[in-house]
Design an enzyme around this catalytic site. Structure first.
Site, PDB file in Angstrom:
ATOM      1  N   ASP A  76       0.738  -1.216   0.091  1.00  0.00           N
ATOM      2  CA  ASP A  76       0.019  -0.032  -0.124  1.00  0.00           C
ATOM      3  C   ASP A  76       0.832   1.333  -0.033  1.00  0.00           C
ATOM      4  OD1 ASP A  76      -2.477   1.364  -0.022  1.00  0.00           O
ATOM      5  OD2 ASP A  76      -2.768   1.345   2.212  1.00  0.00           O
ATOM      6  N   TRP A  86       2.560   8.184  -2.352  1.00  0.00           N
ATOM      7  CA  TRP A  86       4.170   8.359  -2.836  1.00  0.00           C
ATOM      8  C   TRP A  86       4.274   9.200  -3.882  1.00  0.00           C
ATOM      9  CZ3 TRP A  86       7.370   7.258  -7.055  1.00  0.00           C
ATOM     10  CH2 TRP A  86       8.738   7.122  -6.734  1.00  0.00           C
ATOM     11  N   HIS A 122       2.446   3.197  -9.002  1.00  0.00           N
ATOM     12  CA  HIS A 122       2.511   1.981  -9.385  1.00  0.00           C
ATOM     13  C   HIS A 122       3.757   1.682 -10.094  1.00  0.00           C
ATOM     14  CE1 HIS A 122      -1.412   2.178  -7.848  1.00  0.00           C
ATOM     15  NE2 HIS A 122      -2.131   2.859  -8.893  1.00  0.00           N
ATOM     16  N   TRP A 164     -11.719  -2.869  -8.533  1.00  0.00           N
ATOM     17  CA  TRP A 164     -12.462  -2.336  -9.793  1.00  0.00           C
ATOM     18  C   TRP A 164     -12.986  -1.050  -9.586  1.00  0.00           C
ATOM     19  CZ3 TRP A 164     -11.442  -4.966 -14.040  1.00  0.00           C
ATOM     20  CH2 TRP A 164     -11.037  -6.503 -14.148  1.00  0.00           C
ATOM     21  N   LEU A 195      11.395 -20.621  -4.356  1.00  0.00           N
ATOM     22  CA  LEU A 195      10.584 -19.714  -3.675  1.00  0.00           C
ATOM     23  C   LEU A 195       9.483 -19.564  -4.603  1.00  0.00           C
ATOM     24  CD1 LEU A 195      10.020 -17.226  -2.006  1.00  0.00           C
ATOM     25  CD2 LEU A 195      10.844 -15.714  -3.708  1.00  0.00           C
ATOM     26  N   GLU A 223       1.124 -13.772  12.142  1.00  0.00           N
ATOM     27  CA  GLU A 223       1.372 -12.507  12.746  1.00  0.00           C
ATOM     28  C   GLU A 223       1.082 -11.206  11.863  1.00  0.00           C
ATOM     29  OE1 GLU A 223       2.417 -12.123  16.109  1.00  0.00           O
ATOM     30  OE2 GLU A 223       1.971 -14.425  16.249  1.00  0.00           O
TER      31      GLU A 223
HETATM   32  C1  FPP Z   1      -1.793   0.239  -3.350  1.00  0.00           C
HETATM   33  O1  FPP Z   1      -1.603   1.610  -3.442  1.00  0.00           O
HETATM   34  C2  FPP Z   1      -1.473  -0.332  -4.401  1.00  0.00           C
HETATM   35  C3  FPP Z   1      -2.214  -1.118  -5.331  1.00  0.00           C
HETATM   36  C4  FPP Z   1      -3.658  -1.167  -5.130  1.00  0.00           C
HETATM   37  C5  FPP Z   1      -1.791  -2.115  -6.369  1.00  0.00           C
HETATM   38  C6  FPP Z   1      -0.387  -2.650  -6.250  1.00  0.00           C
HETATM   39  C7  FPP Z   1       0.343  -2.820  -7.450  1.00  0.00           C
HETATM   40  C8  FPP Z   1       1.519  -2.506  -7.564  1.00  0.00           C
HETATM   41  C9  FPP Z   1       2.466  -2.593  -6.394  1.00  0.00           C
HETATM   42  C10 FPP Z   1       2.188  -2.264  -8.614  1.00  0.00           C
HETATM   43  C11 FPP Z   1       2.012  -3.397  -9.614  1.00  0.00           C
HETATM   44  C12 FPP Z   1       2.220  -4.749  -9.118  1.00  0.00           C
HETATM   45  C13 FPP Z   1       2.670  -5.669 -10.121  1.00  0.00           C
HETATM   46  C14 FPP Z   1       2.799  -7.203  -9.474  1.00  0.00           C
HETATM   47  C15 FPP Z   1       2.933  -5.525 -11.371  1.00  0.00           C
HETATM   48  P1  FPP Z   1      -2.650   2.583  -3.597  1.00  0.00           P
HETATM   49  O2  FPP Z   1      -2.683   2.912  -4.979  1.00  0.00           O
HETATM   50  O3  FPP Z   1      -4.166   2.262  -2.750  1.00  0.00           O
HETATM   51  O4  FPP Z   1      -1.886   3.912  -2.564  1.00  0.00           O
HETATM   52  P2  FPP Z   1      -2.519   4.854  -1.709  1.00  0.00           P
HETATM   53  O5  FPP Z   1      -2.989   4.030  -0.622  1.00  0.00           O
HETATM   54  O6  FPP Z   1      -1.311   5.608  -1.205  1.00  0.00           O
HETATM   55  O7  FPP Z   1      -3.442   5.487  -2.366  1.00  0.00           O
END
Ligand code: FPP
Length: 252
Positions: free
Chosen positions: A30, A35, A47, A79, A141, A217
């Site tokens: 998250d 960021w 992302h 979605w 892994l 945990e």
């Molecule tokens: C949460 O950050 C992240 C996601 C919903 C998507 C996770 C995706 C990635 C880490 C990149 C792509 C991954 C792969 C495996 C290709 P957020 O957007 O909810 O952040 P925020 O809480 O700061 O808004």
């Protein structure tokens, strides 16, 4: 006590640094959006940086000798995000799988995708199929990406499969046990979950691995996912090692 005795003892009683490392770690990645916002950029920028952090996390898991790393990449609730962000995330996943699978394969990583494949874009489905097939023989892994995954949906699907077996006369309701239901979960082939890490500082499990979390945990880290480094995995595992897992009992 001479040096040799000390050596023998150190093998019997692990020092704090040598404590058990978890077999299976899951991460809620998250903080990509925050960021990016901190840098005045679009969420997609976060992302993209998140993918680089995925690579670092997989490398750290390999270096630390974990058996399984499970990453929450897209939830059944994601979605609800704007259509262009959803589309971007799928493109990113497809691209990541296509680009990184040769390296993952060379490193002995088996790629597994958890989640509901219905409704996923065709290109993503093909990338998933290829990634799983290419790495199926690897054992060092297991790296699972949970995509279009929801813990409730997975448990519901497992229950439906068991109900169908009962309806066909192949299973008696009284033979449905926790162990049997577990065999129908997406994570059936993985070791039990030991540790859930969430980055971004929130304290929620957000419908991730609900069944599997029963005795895992939980460690929440304030770091935003794109800033995740090997040291953060080490820190979370250090925290895990300080905990006394009693599994409902009273401990030693
Ligand atoms: C949460 O950050 C992240 C996601 C919903 C998507 C996770 C995706 C990635 C880490 C990149 C792509 C991954 C792969 C495996 C290709 P957020 O957007 O909810 O952040 P925020 O809480 O700061 O808004």
């Amino acid at each position: 006590m001479d040096v040799r005795d000390a050596e023998v003892l150190s093998r019997v009683i692990p020092s704090p640094m040598e404590k058990e490392i978890p077999r299976h770690v899951a991460i809620i990645m998250d903080g990509n959006g925050r960021w990016a916002r901190q840098r005045g950029k679009a969420r997609s920028f976060g992302h993209e940086a998140g993918v680089k952090a995925v690579r670092r996390a997989v490398q750290a898991a390999l270096d630390m000798g974990l058996e399984a790393l499970t990453l929450f990449a897209f939830s059944t609730e994601n979605w609800r995000r704007p259509a262009d962000e959803v589309e971007f995330l799928w493109r990113l996943l497809q691209h990541h799988l296509e680009k990184d699978v040769p390296e993952l394969k060379a490193q002995g990583v088996r790629v597994l995708i958890l989640g509901d494949r219905e409704g996923l874009p065709g290109g993503v489905l093909e990338a998933i199929r290829a990634a799983e097939a290419e790495t199926a023989g690897n054992r060092r892994l297991v790296c699972s990406f949970a995509v279009n995954y929801g813990g409730r949906r997975d448990i519901t699907r497992a229950a439906r499969e068991l109900a169908q077996q009962v309806q066909r006369g192949n299973l008696r309701p009284e033979d449905i046990t926790e162990a049997l239901l577990e065999k129908h979960l997406a994570t059936a082939s993985l070791p039990p979950l030991d540790l859930l890490i969430r980055t971004g500082g929130e304290m929620r499990v957000s419908n991730f691995l609900l069944w599997e979390l029963a005795y895992a945990e939980f460690v929440s880290l304030p770091v935003l996912w794109p800033d995740f480094e090997a040291q953060h995995l080490k820190e979370a595992i250090g925290e895990y090692q300080k905990r006394q897992r009693r599994f409902g009992g009273v401990g030693p």
